[in-house]
Design a protein around this motif. Structure first.
Motif: not given
Length: 309
Positions: A31-35, A41-42, A47-49
């Motif tokens: 969910r977070v990566v999709g948001d 966002r790049k 990847r950093e998150y």
């Protein structure tokens, strides 16, 4: 990156996840990566998150696992899996898990062929079969496959025909790095069938593996399609794999059967052989199998008989 920056990014990551680190699930990471992707966002930021959370979770497992289990009754299991892990982030990346075996790949494609005959929509089922066969036999990245167009198929080029991958991944900011990839293992026959029998069932457009509006499939959609198909197949989670694992399987299986490593490097579009070597994970019996082939070849030369028949 300084420690203060690390802490700030970790705080933002945990806030976005919305729950304590020991309660985070794979779905939360997705969910977070999709948001972040929706926000534009790049890739490096996403990847950093993921990586900052992975490092924090590893710290909890090493230092606080017993306390967390005693207080909350939760056994720590990292929610970053093969489907949401960042690629090329270190030697402990889930991308280094063994790729699916040739037998597992065959079983999956057999399932997909059977599904084509019974699927409610023939077109998408047949497209998925051709697309995932292309990812495996040509070793393509999902986004490379999504950007293929019909004119990129050159059946008369070379002994097997070739795919022109015009938008291959470049290094850093070098831009796309085109390459030619041969259609091995009968991929040319699959793609001829796809062009003649399947692609006309979708709206007319240059896109090869089109969606039902004629547009390109997003790489996230390709990943989700594969996940959905394996859920339909009903195999246990340990037998499931990602589109990227098909690319690693292509490298490994070609290496196991004797294809030169430099040839595999060119096929996958890597800048260095060392990158290709990280993809190659030979089977547990690779040495024994290679030895038996070598012995059989030597005996054949000495006796004039084919001992492998």
């Amino acid at each position: 990156m300084t420690i203060d920056n690390d802490i700030g990014l970790l705080e933002r990551t945990l806030k976005a996840l919305g729950r304590p680190a020991w309660e985070v699930t794979s779905e939360d990471i997705d969910r977070v990566v999709g948001d972040l992707a929706v926000q534009g966002r790049k890739t490096s930021t996403r990847r950093e998150y993921v990586q900052i959370f992975k490092g924090f979770h590893r710290f909890l497992q090493a230092r606080k696992a017993a306390e967390i289990e005693a207080v909350f009754g939760i056994r720590l299991v990292c929610p970053i899996d093969e489907f949401n892990a960042s690629r090329h982030v270190g030697d402990d990346s889930p991308a280094l898990l063994p790729p699916p075996t040739p037998e597992r790949i065959t079983e999956f494609f057999d399932f997909m062929k059977e599904r084509i005959a019974t699927a409610r929509k023939y077109g998408p089922a047949a497209r998925d079969y051709a697309m995932f066969r292309t990812l495996y036999h040509a070793g393509l990245r999902a986004d490379e496959a999504s950007l293929l167009e019909k004119p990129d198929l050159h059946f008369s080029r070379g002994p097997f025909g070739k795919l022109h991958v015009r938008f291959g991944k470049g290094a850093h900011t070098s831009g796309p790095r085109p390459r030619w990839v041969p259609m091995l293992d009968g991929l040319d026959l699959v793609l001829r069938w796809f062009l003649e029998d399947v692609r006309p069932k979708f709206p007319d457009s240059p896109v090869l593996f089109a969606d039902e509006s004629g547009g390109s499939l997003h790489r996230g959609t390709i990943r989700n399609r594969l996940r959905y198909l394996m859920e339909l197949e009903g195999r246990p989670a340990a037998d499931r794999f990602s589109p990227h694992a098909l690319r690693r399987a292509c490298a490994t299986h070609n290496y196991e059967r004797g294809v030169d490593l430099v040839a595999i490097q060119q096929m996958l579009g890597h800048w260095t052989v060392s990158s290709t070597m990280r993809y190659v994970r030979p089977s547990a019996t690779f040495i024994e199998d290679a030895y038996q082939r070598a012995v059989a070849g030597t005996l054949a030369e000495l006796t004039g008989k084919d001992t492998t028949a």
